[in-house]
Design an enzyme around this catalytic site. Structure first.
Site, PDB file in Angstrom:
ATOM      1  N   ASP A 108       0.822  -1.214   0.000  1.00  0.00           N
ATOM      2  CA  ASP A 108       0.000   0.000   0.000  1.00  0.00           C
ATOM      3  C   ASP A 108       0.853   1.259   0.000  1.00  0.00           C
ATOM      4  O   ASP A 108       2.039   1.230   0.342  1.00  0.00           O
ATOM      5  CB  ASP A 108      -0.931   0.018   1.225  1.00  0.00           C
ATOM      6  CG  ASP A 108      -0.183   0.121   2.549  1.00  0.00           C
ATOM      7  OD1 ASP A 108       0.843  -0.570   2.712  1.00  0.00           O
ATOM      8  OD2 ASP A 108      -0.620   0.899   3.421  1.00  0.00           O
ATOM      9  N   GLU A 167       0.181  -1.325   5.553  1.00  0.00           N
ATOM     10  CA  GLU A 167       1.229  -0.934   6.505  1.00  0.00           C
ATOM     11  C   GLU A 167       1.094   0.524   6.904  1.00  0.00           C
ATOM     12  O   GLU A 167       1.305   0.897   8.055  1.00  0.00           O
ATOM     13  CB  GLU A 167       2.612  -1.172   5.882  1.00  0.00           C
ATOM     14  CG  GLU A 167       3.782  -0.990   6.845  1.00  0.00           C
ATOM     15  CD  GLU A 167       4.429   0.378   6.817  1.00  0.00           C
ATOM     16  OE1 GLU A 167       5.385   0.582   7.567  1.00  0.00           O
ATOM     17  OE2 GLU A 167       3.983   1.275   6.050  1.00  0.00           O
TER      18      GLU A 167
END
Ligand SMILES: [Zn+2]
Length: 425
Positions: free
Chosen positions: A95, A190
């Site tokens: 991400d 994350e």
């Protein structure tokens, strides 16, 4: 032509890097995570990249590579050694930060950078200034990849993903290079602090891991902050304002008096760096009768955390002496802990990484992170996990950049690291 030279028992092997080509492909896939979403992954689009990576890993011949229902990618590179070698995992996150758009990323390359500012094409107001980005001084002659000024780049952490993918391709193509079983793990979310919430460590089956998610080439990070939260809840005394003389003890005013007494020249994010921690207010809410102050407390040591929490308690006690009919409580909750507490029990992790960085042609520098990482959480979940550089700079912003040469150095580091665990087994 970029070549990776690995000194092995069977002679030197040269390899033409594909890391930049991979990186340029991965960054065009929008994988922004969303803290407001309750699902895992927080955004379905992260699975688009996950599916592509799993397919590319299967195309390399890694038969077990797959994307699971939570958006995690797992794969195994089988051992090429007869020795008993610890199973090492290389980990990166898919991400990108919710702080800056990752939609329609158009990467640009400044070839053979010769110093000076880099103006981003689609928005000339976006300038990567040499004066504000001193790391650029180390990049003379390198090819620097940026976004076009309208989005972030996503080097955090797609540089790490591309580096792990390229190292995997190299190792699969060269079974004569000796290494133990290697695991690959790509995580979602994350950036919103949920990157390891749904990781299946039993399925992963690794003894140790490295996140490839650091900044400057050559760096290895084995320390994170230790982190607590603190919430001060103040209960004041209310009364009708027309008849309040001598009666009201105002919770909002008590809260602001506490904030006003916080140290001005120390102990805050804006006045500290290096190894100094802080006591940082992040929220205030209140009315006449009740107010709350939310803090984060950060330090590299337990003693440092306790000192800052004692400081907060002392300020609260002092302020409350002026409001005898009101009360205040301070509630401390642990958030995460410095991963060095775990990593110090496995000194070979950092030593081997330093040797790999050296063999990759760089000077290893062991540093600490003024924050937490997935690696710190993994370390306390039983998978000790330092962080190795990926070459990312100015992340979470439209000025983000990475160089081709730094990414190639990271690929070499990963390959060498895999062989060093075999050598030293
Ligand atoms: Zn990252």
């Amino acid at each position: 032509m970029a070549v990776l030279t690995v000194h092995t028992g069977v002679g030197n092997i040269e390899f033409i890097h594909g890391v930049t080509e991979r990186f340029l492909r991965y960054v065009t896939i929008d994988t922004q995570s969303d803290p407001a979403s309750p699902t895992c992954p927080s955004t379905v689009k992260q699975k688009t990249l996950g599916a592509l990576l799993a397919q590319e890993l299967r195309d390399l011949g890694l038969a077990d590579a797959h994307l699971d229902e939570h958006g995690y990618v797992y794969a195994t590179i089988p051992a090429t050694t007869d020795k008993t070698v610890p199973v090492i995992c290389f980990c990166a996150h898919m991400d990108t930060s919710p702080d800056c758009s990752g939609e329609g990323v158009k990467p640009q390359i400044v070839k053979n950078y010769q110093g000076g500012d880099i103006v981003l094409k689609a928005d000339p107001a976006q300038i990567i200034r040499a004066a504000e980005h001193p790391a650029l001084a180390q990049q003379i002659g390198h090819d620097i990849i940026t976004a076009d000024g309208t989005t972030l780049l996503g080097a955090d952490n797609k540089a790490g993903i591309a580096e792990i993918m390229d190292a995997a391709a190299f190792l699969v193509a060269h079974p004569e290079i000796r290494h133990g079983t290697l695991k690959i793990l790509f995580t979602p979310d994350e950036e919103i602090g949920r990157g390891v919430d749904k990781v299946d460590l039993e399925k992963l089956g690794a003894d140790f891991a490295y996140t490839i998610d650091g900044e400057t080439a050559g760096n290895i990070e084995d320390e994170t902050f230790s982190a607590d939260s603190a919430v001060v809840t103040i209960t004041g005394v209310s009364a009708h304002p027309g008849f309040a003389k001598g009666r009201i003890e105002h919770a909002i005013k008590i809260a602001t008096a506490i904030v006003e007494r916080l140290p001005k020249d120390t102990c805050s994010p804006e006045t500290t760096e290096g190894r100094d921690g802080f006591l940082h207010p992040i929220g205030i809410a209140g009315s006449l009768e009740q107010a709350t102050l939310s803090f984060i407390v950060r330090d590299f040591t337990e003693a440092g955390l306790q000192e800052k929490e004692a400081l907060l308690q002392g300020i609260v006690d002092e302020v409350m002496r002026g409001y005898p009919r009101s009360t205040a409580t301070v509630e401390i909750k642990p958030q995460y802990r410095n991963m060095k507490q775990v990593l110090d029990r496995h000194p070979e992790l950092v030593e081997n990484a330093r040797e790999a960085i050296r063999r990759a042609g760089l000077t290893p520098v062991t540093t600490s992170i003024r924050g937490g990482t997935d690696g710190s959480r993994l370390s306390f979940m039983g998978l000790p996990c330092p962080n190795i550089f990926a070459g990312e700079h100015a992340f979470h912003s439209r000025l983000e950049w990475v160089s081709r040469q730094d990414m190639e150095a990271a690929v070499r580091t990963i390959v060498h690291l895999a062989t060093i665990f075999d050598e030293r087994a």
